[in-house]
Design a protein around this motif. Structure first.
Motif, mmCIF file in Angstrom:
data_model
loop_
_atom_site.group_PDB
_atom_site.id
_atom_site.type_symbol
_atom_site.label_atom_id
_atom_site.label_comp_id
_atom_site.label_asym_id
_atom_site.label_seq_id
_atom_site.Cartn_x
_atom_site.Cartn_y
_atom_site.Cartn_z
ATOM 1 N N HIS A 139 0.756 -1.129 0.011
ATOM 2 C CA HIS A 139 -0.020 0.039 0.024
ATOM 3 C C HIS A 139 0.909 1.217 0.176
ATOM 4 C CE1 HIS A 139 -3.374 -2.594 0.839
ATOM 5 N NE2 HIS A 139 -2.802 -2.927 1.799
ATOM 6 N N VAL A 140 0.896 1.930 -1.026
ATOM 7 C CA VAL A 140 1.511 3.235 -1.095
ATOM 8 C C VAL A 140 0.312 4.393 -1.150
ATOM 9 C CG1 VAL A 140 3.047 4.540 -2.633
ATOM 10 C CG2 VAL A 140 3.208 2.092 -2.501
ATOM 11 N N LYS A 141 0.870 5.381 -0.185
ATOM 12 C CA LYS A 141 -0.320 6.337 0.043
ATOM 13 C C LYS A 141 0.487 7.721 -0.243
ATOM 14 C CE LYS A 141 -4.175 7.648 2.848
ATOM 15 N NZ LYS A 141 -5.002 7.126 4.083
ATOM 16 N N GLU A 142 0.206 8.725 -0.809
ATOM 17 C CA GLU A 142 0.258 10.081 -0.631
ATOM 18 C C GLU A 142 1.834 10.386 -0.763
ATOM 19 O OE1 GLU A 142 -1.899 12.550 -1.124
ATOM 20 O OE2 GLU A 142 -3.360 11.181 -1.584
ATOM 21 N N SER A 154 -0.487 7.286 -4.948
ATOM 22 C CA SER A 154 -1.065 6.321 -4.087
ATOM 23 C C SER A 154 -1.380 5.145 -4.872
ATOM 24 C CB SER A 154 -2.137 6.715 -3.466
ATOM 25 O OG SER A 154 -1.905 7.723 -2.660
ATOM 26 N N GLY A 209 4.243 10.677 2.879
ATOM 27 C CA GLY A 209 3.788 9.637 2.435
ATOM 28 C C GLY A 209 4.054 8.333 3.374
ATOM 29 N N THR A 210 3.525 7.299 3.055
ATOM 30 C CA THR A 210 3.411 6.091 3.669
ATOM 31 C C THR A 210 3.642 4.740 2.587
ATOM 32 O OG1 THR A 210 1.011 5.490 4.037
ATOM 33 C CG2 THR A 210 2.300 6.676 5.764
ATOM 34 N N GLY A 255 2.396 12.930 -4.551
ATOM 35 C CA GLY A 255 1.003 12.363 -3.682
ATOM 36 C C GLY A 255 0.481 11.082 -4.519
ATOM 37 N N ASN A 287 5.739 -1.063 8.054
ATOM 38 C CA ASN A 287 6.057 0.187 7.522
ATOM 39 C C ASN A 287 7.569 0.116 6.859
ATOM 40 O OD1 ASN A 287 6.551 2.930 6.931
ATOM 41 N ND2 ASN A 287 5.965 3.690 9.050
ATOM 42 N N ASP A 304 -2.201 0.525 -4.812
ATOM 43 C CA ASP A 304 -2.034 -0.558 -3.894
ATOM 44 C C ASP A 304 -1.809 -1.782 -4.911
ATOM 45 O OD1 ASP A 304 -3.100 0.451 -1.760
ATOM 46 O OD2 ASP A 304 -4.976 0.437 -2.390
ATOM 47 N N LYS A 361 3.452 0.688 2.901
ATOM 48 C CA LYS A 361 3.281 -0.741 3.696
ATOM 49 C C LYS A 361 3.090 -1.810 3.065
ATOM 50 C CE LYS A 361 1.035 1.488 7.857
ATOM 51 N NZ LYS A 361 -0.264 1.485 8.767
#
Length: 235
Positions: A3-6, A21, A56-57, A19, A64, A23, A59
């Motif tokens: 999961h890649v976010k922002e 994002s 961003g994150t 930004g 993480n 999956d 996971k």
């Protein structure tokens, strides 16, 4: 699975990723397509821990990845085959492959995985004592993928695997990628040849100037007029 976010990444004053994002579901092939400088390789390098994002994150299996160093990301099962292969030219084929297993201690399973690589790429077995630098471009790409397999990946990330290769070799490489996926390996594929990438993948994301412009099922993107005009050379 991933999961890649922002995700925001800067190179000095250049805003390389804006930004982003997306999956990746386990067992799928996901492709990132886009022009040169769009941010595809930067995305892979950030997931691999080689580039640090500003925001961003990321996971992987709820872990993480931004909190662990790049070598431990490989230990988690996230393995990248870099653009340009980057094999060890002064090591022979088998020594190159064993470099992929340097973090592992399960010798019996390592030996089994080596035979698995040779089953997928029989040409590597024929050339196992040959120096990496004397292989053809296609053989070096096979070796780079084989080395990644020796790292026991759960997610295999491939950066431009078709670059500089003859069409018949490209077809052979992509058949091997499909075989790996059919045997349970999840794949994130960066590829400028949008046609072959979208034919292989389940899901596609189009990156333009560091942003996800649009996305969807890969087969649908093949029929999308925006993709056909910009990336397939059709009017």
């Amino acid at each position: 699975m991933l999961h890649v976010k922002e995700l925001d990444v800067y190179y000095g004053g250049i805003h390389a990723l804006r930004g982003i994002s997306f999956d990746i579901e386990e067992g799928k092939i996901v492709t990132l397509i886009g022009g040169n400088g769009a941010g595809k390789t930067t995305t892979l390098r950030t997931i691999s821990g080689l580039v640090t994002p500003k925001e961003g994150t990321i996971k992987f299996k709820n872990q993480n990845l931004l909190k662990i160093p790049s070598e431990k990301i490989v230990g988690q099962g996230v393995v990248q085959v870099p653009e340009g292969r980057r094999i060890f030219v002064e090591l022979n084929v088998e020594e190159n492959l064993m470099m992929g297993a340097y973090l592992r201690r399960d010798k019996q399973v390592i030996d089994e995985d080596l035979e698995y690589v040779y089953k997928i790429f029989p040409r590597l077995k024929e050339r196992r004592r040959q120096m990496g630098g004397t292989l053809s471009g296609g053989e070096q790409q096979m070796l780079a993928i084989g080395r990644a397999i020796m790292s026991k990946p759960r997610l295999l990330m491939l950066d431009e695997p078709s670059m500089g290769l003859a069409p018949i070799i490209v077809e052979e490489i992509f058949e091997c990628i499909k075989y790996l996926n059919d045997n349970g390996l999840t794949v994130l594929l960066v590829e400028q040849n949008a046609n072959i990438a979208l034919q292989l993948a389940d899901v596609g994301y189009v990156i333009e100037t560091g942003e996800i412009a649009f996305s969807g099922e890969a087969k649908s993107l093949l029929k999308d007029d925006r993709v056909r005009k910009a990336y397939l050379g059709e009017e």
